[in-house]
Design a protein around this motif. Sequence first.
Motif, PDB file in Angstrom:
ATOM      1  N   GLY A 221       0.808  -1.205   0.000  1.00 35.19           N
ATOM      2  CA  GLY A 221       0.000   0.000   0.000  1.00 35.19           C
ATOM      3  C   GLY A 221       0.843   1.258   0.000  1.00 35.19           C
ATOM      4  N   GLN A 222       0.158   2.386  -0.160  1.00 37.83           N
ATOM      5  CA  GLN A 222       0.827   3.685  -0.153  1.00 37.83           C
ATOM      6  C   GLN A 222      -0.029   4.668   0.631  1.00 37.83           C
ATOM      7  OE1 GLN A 222       1.555   5.421  -4.035  1.00 37.83           O
ATOM      8  NE2 GLN A 222       3.282   6.619  -3.296  1.00 37.83           N
TER       9      GLN A 222
ATOM     10  N   PRO B 129      -6.310  11.535  10.974  1.00 35.54           N
ATOM     11  CA  PRO B 129      -5.747  10.237  10.568  1.00 35.54           C
ATOM     12  C   PRO B 129      -5.238  10.292   9.131  1.00 35.54           C
ATOM     13  CG  PRO B 129      -8.119  10.164  10.447  1.00 35.54           C
ATOM     14  CD  PRO B 129      -7.778  11.499  11.038  1.00 35.54           C
ATOM     15  N   ILE B 130      -4.656   9.178   8.678  1.00 38.26           N
ATOM     16  CA  ILE B 130      -4.093   9.121   7.336  1.00 38.26           C
ATOM     17  C   ILE B 130      -4.685   7.927   6.597  1.00 38.26           C
ATOM     18  CG2 ILE B 130      -2.100   7.657   7.900  1.00 38.26           C
ATOM     19  CD1 ILE B 130      -0.415   9.574   6.118  1.00 38.26           C
ATOM     20  N   TYR B 131      -4.815   8.059   5.284  1.00 41.16           N
ATOM     21  CA  TYR B 131      -5.319   6.971   4.456  1.00 41.16           C
ATOM     22  C   TYR B 131      -4.155   6.093   3.976  1.00 41.16           C
ATOM     23  CZ  TYR B 131     -10.072   8.863   3.920  1.00 41.16           C
ATOM     24  OH  TYR B 131     -11.363   9.283   4.141  1.00 41.16           O
ATOM     25  N   VAL B 132      -4.447   4.820   3.765  1.00 43.02           N
ATOM     26  CA  VAL B 132      -3.517   3.900   3.122  1.00 43.02           C
ATOM     27  C   VAL B 132      -4.264   3.232   1.976  1.00 43.02           C
ATOM     28  CG1 VAL B 132      -1.965   1.938   3.392  1.00 43.02           C
ATOM     29  CG2 VAL B 132      -2.351   3.486   5.314  1.00 43.02           C
ATOM     30  N   ASN B 133      -3.843   3.502   0.762  1.00 42.47           N
ATOM     31  CA  ASN B 133      -4.476   2.939  -0.424  1.00 42.47           C
ATOM     32  C   ASN B 133      -3.731   1.686  -0.872  1.00 42.47           C
ATOM     33  OD1 ASN B 133      -6.390   5.117  -0.649  1.00 42.47           O
ATOM     34  ND2 ASN B 133      -4.760   6.382  -1.497  1.00 42.47           N
ATOM     35  N   PHE B 134      -4.468   0.645  -1.205  1.00 47.44           N
ATOM     36  CA  PHE B 134      -3.862  -0.587  -1.708  1.00 47.44           C
ATOM     37  C   PHE B 134      -4.827  -1.254  -2.673  1.00 47.44           C
ATOM     38  CE2 PHE B 134      -6.117  -1.477   2.174  1.00 47.44           C
ATOM     39  CZ  PHE B 134      -6.738  -2.706   1.992  1.00 47.44           C
ATOM     40  N   SER B 135      -4.373  -2.315  -3.301  1.00 45.79           N
ATOM     41  CA  SER B 135      -5.164  -3.005  -4.318  1.00 45.79           C
ATOM     42  C   SER B 135      -5.270  -4.483  -3.959  1.00 45.79           C
ATOM     43  CB  SER B 135      -4.521  -2.841  -5.702  1.00 45.79           C
ATOM     44  OG  SER B 135      -5.279  -3.524  -6.690  1.00 45.79           O
TER      45      SER B 135
ATOM     46  N   ASP C 155     -14.248  -4.273   7.072  1.00 44.22           N
ATOM     47  CA  ASP C 155     -14.070  -4.079   8.515  1.00 44.22           C
ATOM     48  C   ASP C 155     -12.894  -4.880   9.076  1.00 44.22           C
ATOM     49  OD1 ASP C 155     -14.911  -2.641  10.765  1.00 44.22           O
ATOM     50  OD2 ASP C 155     -15.904  -4.387  11.600  1.00 44.22           O
ATOM     51  N   PHE C 156     -11.867  -5.097   8.273  1.00 45.23           N
ATOM     52  CA  PHE C 156     -10.666  -5.741   8.775  1.00 45.23           C
ATOM     53  C   PHE C 156      -9.930  -4.786   9.721  1.00 45.23           C
ATOM     54  CE2 PHE C 156     -10.926  -8.546   5.017  1.00 45.23           C
ATOM     55  CZ  PHE C 156     -10.633  -9.762   5.619  1.00 45.23           C
ATOM     56  N   ASN C 157      -9.306  -5.347  10.735  1.00 44.27           N
ATOM     57  CA  ASN C 157      -8.334  -4.579  11.504  1.00 44.27           C
ATOM     58  C   ASN C 157      -7.065  -4.460  10.665  1.00 44.27           C
ATOM     59  OD1 ASN C 157     -10.112  -4.563  13.722  1.00 44.27           O
ATOM     60  ND2 ASN C 157      -9.356  -6.562  14.373  1.00 44.27           N
ATOM     61  N   VAL C 158      -6.440  -3.298  10.699  1.00 46.38           N
ATOM     62  CA  VAL C 158      -5.308  -3.035   9.801  1.00 46.38           C
ATOM     63  C   VAL C 158      -4.096  -2.599  10.612  1.00 46.38           C
ATOM     64  CG1 VAL C 158      -4.454  -1.619   7.898  1.00 46.38           C
ATOM     65  CG2 VAL C 158      -6.834  -2.377   7.918  1.00 46.38           C
ATOM     66  N   LYS C 159      -2.967  -3.226  10.303  1.00 48.60           N
ATOM     67  CA  LYS C 159      -1.680  -2.778  10.814  1.00 48.60           C
ATOM     68  C   LYS C 159      -0.736  -2.594   9.635  1.00 48.60           C
ATOM     69  CE  LYS C 159      -1.264  -3.814  15.643  1.00 48.60           C
ATOM     70  NZ  LYS C 159      -0.324  -4.238  16.688  1.00 48.60           N
ATOM     71  N   LEU C 160       0.268  -1.757   9.851  1.00 50.45           N
ATOM     72  CA  LEU C 160       1.206  -1.434   8.778  1.00 50.45           C
ATOM     73  C   LEU C 160       2.603  -1.893   9.147  1.00 50.45           C
ATOM     74  CD1 LEU C 160       0.104   2.219   7.911  1.00 50.45           C
ATOM     75  CD2 LEU C 160      -0.749   0.082   6.965  1.00 50.45           C
ATOM     76  N   LYS C 161       3.284  -2.459   8.166  1.00 54.95           N
ATOM     77  CA  LYS C 161       4.695  -2.815   8.318  1.00 54.95           C
ATOM     78  C   LYS C 161       5.507  -1.831   7.489  1.00 54.95           C
ATOM     79  CE  LYS C 161       5.716  -7.145   8.464  1.00 54.95           C
ATOM     80  NZ  LYS C 161       5.968  -8.552   8.051  1.00 54.95           N
ATOM     81  N   MET C 162       6.420  -1.135   8.150  1.00 49.15           N
ATOM     82  CA  MET C 162       7.170  -0.077   7.503  1.00 49.15           C
ATOM     83  C   MET C 162       8.296  -0.654   6.647  1.00 49.15           C
ATOM     84  SD  MET C 162       5.319   2.190   8.825  1.00 49.15           S
ATOM     85  CE  MET C 162       6.126   3.669   8.255  1.00 49.15           C
ATOM     86  N   ALA C 163       8.974   0.235   5.910  1.00 47.85           N
ATOM     87  CA  ALA C 163      10.051  -0.189   5.017  1.00 47.85           C
ATOM     88  C   ALA C 163      11.224  -0.802   5.779  1.00 47.85           C
ATOM     89  CB  ALA C 163      10.535   1.003   4.181  1.00 47.85           C
ATOM     90  N   ASN C 164      11.400  -0.418   7.049  1.00 49.39           N
ATOM     91  CA  ASN C 164      12.485  -0.987   7.848  1.00 49.39           C
ATOM     92  C   ASN C 164      12.093  -2.272   8.555  1.00 49.39           C
ATOM     93  OD1 ASN C 164      10.734   0.020   9.743  1.00 49.39           O
ATOM     94  ND2 ASN C 164      12.204   1.388  10.730  1.00 49.39           N
TER      95      ASN C 164
ATOM     96  N   PHE D 102       5.521   3.933   1.006  1.00 44.29           N
ATOM     97  CA  PHE D 102       5.102   2.576   0.673  1.00 44.29           C
ATOM     98  C   PHE D 102       5.188   1.710   1.931  1.00 44.29           C
ATOM     99  CE2 PHE D 102       6.155   4.175  -3.532  1.00 44.29           C
ATOM    100  CZ  PHE D 102       5.112   3.664  -4.296  1.00 44.29           C
ATOM    101  N   VAL D 103       4.131   0.960   2.193  1.00 45.28           N
ATOM    102  CA  VAL D 103       4.042   0.135   3.391  1.00 45.28           C
ATOM    103  C   VAL D 103       3.435  -1.218   3.032  1.00 45.28           C
ATOM    104  CG1 VAL D 103       3.837   2.088   4.986  1.00 45.28           C
ATOM    105  CG2 VAL D 103       1.785   1.124   3.933  1.00 45.28           C
ATOM    106  N   ARG D 104       3.548  -2.172   3.952  1.00 51.79           N
ATOM    107  CA  ARG D 104       2.858  -3.446   3.834  1.00 51.79           C
ATOM    108  C   ARG D 104       1.595  -3.360   4.680  1.00 51.79           C
ATOM    109  NH1 ARG D 104       4.513  -6.683  -0.166  1.00 51.79           N
ATOM    110  NH2 ARG D 104       3.608  -8.424   0.988  1.00 51.79           N
ATOM    111  N   VAL D 105       0.447  -3.569   4.043  1.00 52.45           N
ATOM    112  CA  VAL D 105      -0.841  -3.497   4.720  1.00 52.45           C
ATOM    113  C   VAL D 105      -1.220  -4.893   5.188  1.00 52.45           C
ATOM    114  CG1 VAL D 105      -3.254  -2.811   4.508  1.00 52.45           C
ATOM    115  CG2 VAL D 105      -1.489  -1.583   3.221  1.00 52.45           C
ATOM    116  N   MET D 106      -1.364  -5.066   6.497  1.00 54.66           N
ATOM    117  CA  MET D 106      -1.727  -6.358   7.067  1.00 54.66           C
ATOM    118  C   MET D 106      -3.172  -6.305   7.557  1.00 54.66           C
ATOM    119  SD  MET D 106       1.782  -7.333   9.128  1.00 54.66           S
ATOM    120  CE  MET D 106       1.729  -5.842  10.129  1.00 54.66           C
ATOM    121  N   LEU D 107      -4.039  -7.065   6.889  1.00 55.65           N
ATOM    122  CA  LEU D 107      -5.443  -7.141   7.277  1.00 55.65           C
ATOM    123  C   LEU D 107      -5.591  -8.268   8.298  1.00 55.65           C
ATOM    124  CD1 LEU D 107      -7.183  -6.777   3.794  1.00 55.65           C
ATOM    125  CD2 LEU D 107      -6.365  -4.998   5.341  1.00 55.65           C
ATOM    126  N   GLN D 108      -6.050  -7.914   9.490  1.00 57.83           N
ATOM    127  CA  GLN D 108      -6.137  -8.875  10.576  1.00 57.83           C
ATOM    128  C   GLN D 108      -7.552  -8.922  11.134  1.00 57.83           C
ATOM    129  OE1 GLN D 108      -3.163  -7.423  13.313  1.00 57.83           O
ATOM    130  NE2 GLN D 108      -1.483  -8.395  12.205  1.00 57.83           N
ATOM    131  N   GLY D 109      -7.802  -9.933  11.956  1.00 58.16           N
ATOM    132  CA  GLY D 109      -9.091 -10.052  12.638  1.00 58.16           C
ATOM    133  C   GLY D 109      -9.978 -11.144  12.104  1.00 58.16           C
TER     134      GLY D 109
END
Length: 406
Positions: A52-53, A204-210, A241-250, A292-299
Amino acid sequence: MVLALALPILGLTACNKQGASGAPAGAGMPPPEVNVVTLQGRDLPVDFEFVGQTAGIRETEVRARISGILEQRVYEEGAKVKAGQVLFQIDPGSYQTQLASAEAALGVSEAKLNQAKREYARLTPLANEKAISQREYDDAKSALEMAEASYKQVRAQVNEAKLNLSYTKVVAPISGVTGVAVKPNGSLVTPADSLLTTIVQTDPIYVNFSVSEADYLKLNADLNNGKLHLPGKRASNGGLDFNVKLKMANGEVFPTAGKMNFLSEKVNTTTGGFDARAQIANPDGALRPGQFVRVMLQGATRQAAIAVPQRAVIDSPMGKMVFGVSPDNKLVPRPVELDGWSRGEWIVTKGLQAGERVLVDGFIKAHDPGMTVKPVAIDAKTAASTTPAAPAVPAASASASAKGAH
């Protein structure tokens, strides 16, 4: 000489016959000890991961509404500002003059209006007594109406002049983080070239992904047939309605979580997937638009799923497989089909059933189909969360190796 060559061959033949009779070398070695898990159907959390971005929840351009010379930038570039805060000052001189002229014209218009009112008030009783002609009365009434209209027009010009004067102070339309100033001090601002800077709201901030079409179809099918359960209900705009966490570039996980709040109703022909969006709290502004981030859909949870630890799965020429352990403690290769990943375990959709035992640790010692092993049961969750230690060499094997070395 022939006899000397024949003796070793006869000895080897005797050894082979002895081995064939059921007493092979090392027959006294016990079966190798291996770790196994007993499979059970259980509800497992399922995560989905996409690229995502980040993007501002609101992004706006700051433009001048009037023409003039840009006198001063009164904000710090890249700083947070609040809605209504002054960002730029345009030379107000000409607009102050226009306001003064309009206010003077308003005074003249007001005097003419008052004169028309007095004249109309004086002629009204005379017209009632027929002391003046009807034409004189009508002219007085028309003059009053024209004076009132002229007064309203000039008053509107005064309001416009005040508005233009207020526009010499360019203020922030929203709260957010400012960008660089497009024009330096002393530049001429015109309606055709009025962009001064930009503001992005990042909390808050948006995270767009496909979401790919294949992933969406499978996800939708699993939801419809009850294999997968969401943490909440589907929203009216398609959000799952997924819970979302982000994994950063590091590789670090962003400390705050969010929710998926949008899923497009149609495929994006550019990406070949469904556009989706999540909203994340960003109180410290650590996330900036464009990252750019990794979008993790959880729950989500998969009901009564069969899962095996990651290290139990082997890549073979026939695909993925595991070593099952039969009731008589023999290794049995089992091809499997996998579907998804859950906390260090592969979810198995085909090839295994609840109650079966699967080899987890000990592949170096036990890797031949049909081989007898000594299974040691371990907990499946423990096996999924720990890293296997280097396999120990049995004492009998160590002694045999030492004898061979001698």
